[in-house]
Scaffold this motif. Structure first.
Motif, PDB file in Angstrom:
ATOM      1  N   SER A   1      11.088   6.551   0.585  1.00 57.91           N
ATOM      2  CA  SER A   1      12.470   6.722   0.119  1.00 57.91           C
ATOM      3  C   SER A   1      13.338   5.536   0.505  1.00 57.91           C
ATOM      4  O   SER A   1      14.177   5.087  -0.289  1.00 57.91           O
ATOM      5  N   ASP A   2      13.149   4.996   1.706  1.00 56.79           N
ATOM      6  CA  ASP A   2      13.923   3.828   2.138  1.00 56.79           C
ATOM      7  C   ASP A   2      13.543   2.593   1.332  1.00 56.79           C
ATOM      8  O   ASP A   2      14.414   1.801   0.923  1.00 56.79           O
ATOM      9  N   PHE A   3      12.262   2.412   1.100  1.00 58.53           N
ATOM     10  CA  PHE A   3      11.793   1.249   0.343  1.00 58.53           C
ATOM     11  C   PHE A   3      12.364   1.243  -1.070  1.00 58.53           C
ATOM     12  O   PHE A   3      12.783   0.193  -1.578  1.00 58.53           O
ATOM     13  N   LEU A   4      12.405   2.399  -1.723  1.00 59.18           N
ATOM     14  CA  LEU A   4      12.857   2.478  -3.109  1.00 59.18           C
ATOM     15  C   LEU A   4      14.356   2.226  -3.256  1.00 59.18           C
ATOM     16  O   LEU A   4      14.832   1.975  -4.367  1.00 59.18           O
ATOM     17  N   GLU A   5      15.096   2.278  -2.153  1.00 53.05           N
ATOM     18  CA  GLU A   5      16.515   1.931  -2.219  1.00 53.05           C
ATOM     19  C   GLU A   5      16.703   0.423  -2.382  1.00 53.05           C
ATOM     20  O   GLU A   5      17.711  -0.031  -2.925  1.00 53.05           O
ATOM     21  N   ASN A   6      15.754  -0.355  -1.899  1.00 51.66           N
ATOM     22  CA  ASN A   6      15.792  -1.813  -2.030  1.00 51.66           C
ATOM     23  C   ASN A   6      14.369  -2.320  -2.239  1.00 51.66           C
ATOM     24  O   ASN A   6      13.788  -2.963  -1.365  1.00 51.66           O
ATOM     25  N   PRO A   7      13.778  -2.019  -3.385  1.00 53.16           N
ATOM     26  CA  PRO A   7      12.346  -2.262  -3.591  1.00 53.16           C
ATOM     27  C   PRO A   7      11.998  -3.736  -3.776  1.00 53.16           C
ATOM     28  O   PRO A   7      12.842  -4.565  -4.118  1.00 53.16           O
ATOM     29  N   SER A   8      10.730  -4.036  -3.538  1.00 56.79           N
ATOM     30  CA  SER A   8      10.171  -5.357  -3.815  1.00 56.79           C
ATOM     31  C   SER A   8       8.809  -5.142  -4.463  1.00 56.79           C
ATOM     32  O   SER A   8       8.443  -4.007  -4.784  1.00 56.79           O
ATOM     33  N   SER A   9       8.049  -6.199  -4.645  1.00 59.93           N
ATOM     34  CA  SER A   9       6.732  -6.068  -5.260  1.00 59.93           C
ATOM     35  C   SER A   9       5.743  -6.979  -4.556  1.00 59.93           C
ATOM     36  O   SER A   9       6.118  -7.813  -3.728  1.00 59.93           O
ATOM     37  N   ALA A  10       4.470  -6.804  -4.879  1.00 58.64           N
ATOM     38  CA  ALA A  10       3.408  -7.615  -4.289  1.00 58.64           C
ATOM     39  C   ALA A  10       2.348  -7.882  -5.349  1.00 58.64           C
ATOM     40  O   ALA A  10       2.293  -7.197  -6.379  1.00 58.64           O
TER      41      ALA A  10
ATOM     42  N   PRO B   1      -2.724 -11.697   3.863  1.00 59.26           N
ATOM     43  CA  PRO B   1      -1.702 -12.659   4.311  1.00 59.26           C
ATOM     44  C   PRO B   1      -0.355 -12.004   4.601  1.00 59.26           C
ATOM     45  O   PRO B   1       0.256 -12.253   5.630  1.00 59.26           O
ATOM     46  N   GLN B   2       0.113 -11.161   3.671  1.00 62.66           N
ATOM     47  CA  GLN B   2       1.361 -10.418   3.848  1.00 62.66           C
ATOM     48  C   GLN B   2       1.134  -8.985   3.367  1.00 62.66           C
ATOM     49  O   GLN B   2       0.451  -8.768   2.363  1.00 62.66           O
ATOM     50  N   TYR B   3       1.730  -8.046   4.080  1.00 60.64           N
ATOM     51  CA  TYR B   3       1.447  -6.631   3.785  1.00 60.64           C
ATOM     52  C   TYR B   3       2.694  -5.781   3.980  1.00 60.64           C
ATOM     53  O   TYR B   3       3.447  -5.953   4.948  1.00 60.64           O
ATOM     54  N   ILE B   4       2.903  -4.841   3.026  1.00 59.18           N
ATOM     55  CA  ILE B   4       3.934  -3.812   3.145  1.00 59.18           C
ATOM     56  C   ILE B   4       3.233  -2.462   3.093  1.00 59.18           C
ATOM     57  O   ILE B   4       2.514  -2.160   2.137  1.00 59.18           O
ATOM     58  N   GLY B   5       3.424  -1.647   4.129  1.00 60.84           N
ATOM     59  CA  GLY B   5       2.833  -0.314   4.175  1.00 60.84           C
ATOM     60  C   GLY B   5       3.895   0.747   3.999  1.00 60.84           C
ATOM     61  O   GLY B   5       4.923   0.727   4.673  1.00 60.84           O
ATOM     62  N   LEU B   6       3.654   1.676   3.080  1.00 60.59           N
ATOM     63  CA  LEU B   6       4.606   2.737   2.775  1.00 60.59           C
ATOM     64  C   LEU B   6       3.970   4.098   3.018  1.00 60.59           C
ATOM     65  O   LEU B   6       2.773   4.277   2.796  1.00 60.59           O
ATOM     66  N   ASP B   7       4.781   5.051   3.452  1.00 61.88           N
ATOM     67  CA  ASP B   7       4.288   6.416   3.622  1.00 61.88           C
ATOM     68  C   ASP B   7       5.460   7.384   3.521  1.00 61.88           C
ATOM     69  O   ASP B   7       6.612   6.999   3.770  1.00 61.88           O
ATOM     70  N   VAL B   8       5.163   8.641   3.170  1.00 56.85           N
ATOM     71  CA  VAL B   8       6.210   9.661   3.071  1.00 56.85           C
ATOM     72  C   VAL B   8       6.541  10.263   4.430  1.00 56.85           C
ATOM     73  O   VAL B   8       7.535  10.973   4.566  1.00 56.85           O
TER      74      VAL B   8
ATOM     75  N   GLU C   1       0.837  -1.202   0.000  1.00 64.45           N
ATOM     76  CA  GLU C   1       0.000   0.000   0.000  1.00 64.45           C
ATOM     77  C   GLU C   1       0.871   1.251   0.000  1.00 64.45           C
ATOM     78  O   GLU C   1       1.732   1.421   0.864  1.00 64.45           O
ATOM     79  N   TRP C   2       0.603   2.137  -0.955  1.00 67.67           N
ATOM     80  CA  TRP C   2       1.345   3.389  -1.100  1.00 67.67           C
ATOM     81  C   TRP C   2       0.562   4.500  -0.411  1.00 67.67           C
ATOM     82  O   TRP C   2      -0.344   5.090  -0.977  1.00 67.67           O
ATOM     83  N   GLY C   3       0.903   4.722   0.861  1.00 64.06           N
ATOM     84  CA  GLY C   3       0.204   5.705   1.683  1.00 64.06           C
ATOM     85  C   GLY C   3      -0.608   5.014   2.750  1.00 64.06           C
ATOM     86  O   GLY C   3      -1.843   5.070   2.748  1.00 64.06           O
ATOM     87  N   CYS C   4       0.078   4.351   3.686  1.00 64.89           N
ATOM     88  CA  CYS C   4      -0.625   3.523   4.675  1.00 64.89           C
ATOM     89  C   CYS C   4      -1.296   4.356   5.765  1.00 64.89           C
ATOM     90  O   CYS C   4      -2.213   3.900   6.426  1.00 64.89           O
ATOM     91  N   GLY C   5      -0.837   5.595   5.984  1.00 67.37           N
ATOM     92  CA  GLY C   5      -1.463   6.453   6.973  1.00 67.37           C
ATOM     93  C   GLY C   5      -1.292   5.938   8.392  1.00 67.37           C
ATOM     94  O   GLY C   5      -0.323   5.235   8.707  1.00 67.37           O
ATOM     95  N   ASP C   6      -2.248   6.257   9.257  1.00 68.48           N
ATOM     96  CA  ASP C   6      -2.098   5.977  10.685  1.00 68.48           C
ATOM     97  C   ASP C   6      -2.407   4.543  11.076  1.00 68.48           C
ATOM     98  O   ASP C   6      -2.327   4.180  12.243  1.00 68.48           O
ATOM     99  N   GLY C   7      -2.790   3.707  10.119  1.00 65.02           N
ATOM    100  CA  GLY C   7      -2.985   2.291  10.396  1.00 65.02           C
ATOM    101  C   GLY C   7      -4.382   1.892  10.804  1.00 65.02           C
ATOM    102  O   GLY C   7      -4.652   0.689  10.977  1.00 65.02           O
TER     103      GLY C   7
ATOM    104  N   ARG D   1       3.084  -7.892   8.844  1.00 64.29           N
ATOM    105  CA  ARG D   1       3.074  -6.495   8.408  1.00 64.29           C
ATOM    106  C   ARG D   1       4.480  -5.913   8.483  1.00 64.29           C
ATOM    107  O   ARG D   1       5.197  -6.124   9.464  1.00 64.29           O
ATOM    108  N   ALA D   2       4.853  -5.156   7.464  1.00 62.41           N
ATOM    109  CA  ALA D   2       6.134  -4.436   7.458  1.00 62.41           C
ATOM    110  C   ALA D   2       5.887  -3.026   6.959  1.00 62.41           C
ATOM    111  O   ALA D   2       5.015  -2.795   6.110  1.00 62.41           O
TER     112      ALA D   2
END
Length: 277
Positions: free
Chosen positions: A172-181, A141-148, A126-132, A166-167
């Motif tokens: 910016s940190d994610f894009l240094e070592n990106p993955s996909s879902a 089953p598996q989740y990656i949350g990203l936010d600026v 998710e691009w923009g996970c917010g406050d959760g 959940r991770a």
């Protein structure tokens, strides 16, 4: 003294902006105190500046330092960091806003959870996970949350510390070592991307790092709204720039926008895209 003779605060503000100094509004910073000065006899700057002098001085500063206009352009990343840091829960709503709470959050969770189950999705990003709060209703089953916002990422890490499925990362940190879902999510984010370059970068990331599906929950029209809201017809971007993705379906909002119930309704709908094999 030539540009801003009655506005020391305006001058200090302009110099701070020109030098790249960040300005933070301190909470509860105003305290009324008794004054022993008779302003009727001595005069006061606030009386003088109330006679349109602030407007005149600001125009002087902007004309003499044209770069000021460029420096004070709205920064959406900075806006959200400040909002998450300073938010006060006066209406039992978190800083992510009404869309992540109450019946809107329940509606969104049902749509996405049903989709995940139906298509046997194993991973979500998710691009923009917010406050959760929205995530607390999710069944992934598996989740990656990203936010600026570094502030909100630290917050959700603490909130879901015991959930190893959940991770969370700063974008910016994610894009240094990106993955996909398998599924890429964008919920109540698109219309906050007021800057064109931020919008294009966000869209590229959203579709690049999704393997099978992308779900966007947003308005889909070109229309400016407020300082931190800009409605966009994002479907046109997808059609031109993500040609391997096919529009699958639109799921209308169960609670379409009602001006009398702004915290219980939304101008967003669900738009689902599928990657062509």
């Amino acid at each position: 003294m030539e540009l801003c003779p009655y506005g020391d605060d305006l001058w200090f503000w302009a110099m701070a902006v020109l030098n790249g100094t960040k300005i933070n509004v301190v909470r509860d910073n105003l305290k009324m105190q008794s004054s022993f000065v008779d302003v009727a006899k001595s005069g006061a700057l606030w009386i003088e500046n109330a006679k349109w002098r602030n407007d005149w001085q600001i125009q002087n500063l902007l004309k003499f330092y044209p770069i000021l206009k460029q420096r004070v352009i709205f920064d959406s990343n900075e806006y959200w960091e400040i909002r998450y840091k300073s938010h006060e829960d006066s209406q039992r709503l978190g800083a992510s806003g009404a869309g992540s709470y109450g019946r809107l959050a329940i509606f969104k969770a049902k749509v996405i959870n049903d989709f995940v189950k139906k298509h046997k999705i194993q991973s979500v990003i998710e691009w923009g996970c917010g406050d959760g709060n929205q995530l607390s209703l999710a069944q992934y089953p598996q989740y990656i949350g990203l936010d600026v916002s570094p502030c909100v990422i630290e917050s959700v890490k603490r909130r879901f510390a015991n959930d190893k499925s959940r991770a969370f990362y700063e974008v910016s940190d994610f894009l240094e070592n990106p993955s996909s879902a398998e599924l890429g999510l964008s919920l109540d984010v698109m219309y906050h991307l007021v800057d064109d370059e931020n919008f294009k970068s966000y869209m590229r990331n959203l579709f690049t790092h999704a393997q099978k599906f992308v779900i966007i929950y947003s308005s889909n029209k070109d229309q400016p709204h407020t300082q931190h809201v800009r409605h966009r017809q994002f479907s046109s971007w997808v059609q031109k720039n993500a040609v391997e993705w096919k529009f699958k379906t639109m799921i209308p909002n169960a609670y379409p926008y009602d001006i009398n119930k702004p915290n219980e309704s939304s101008f967003c709908d669900f738009y689902v895209y599928e990657k062509q094999k």
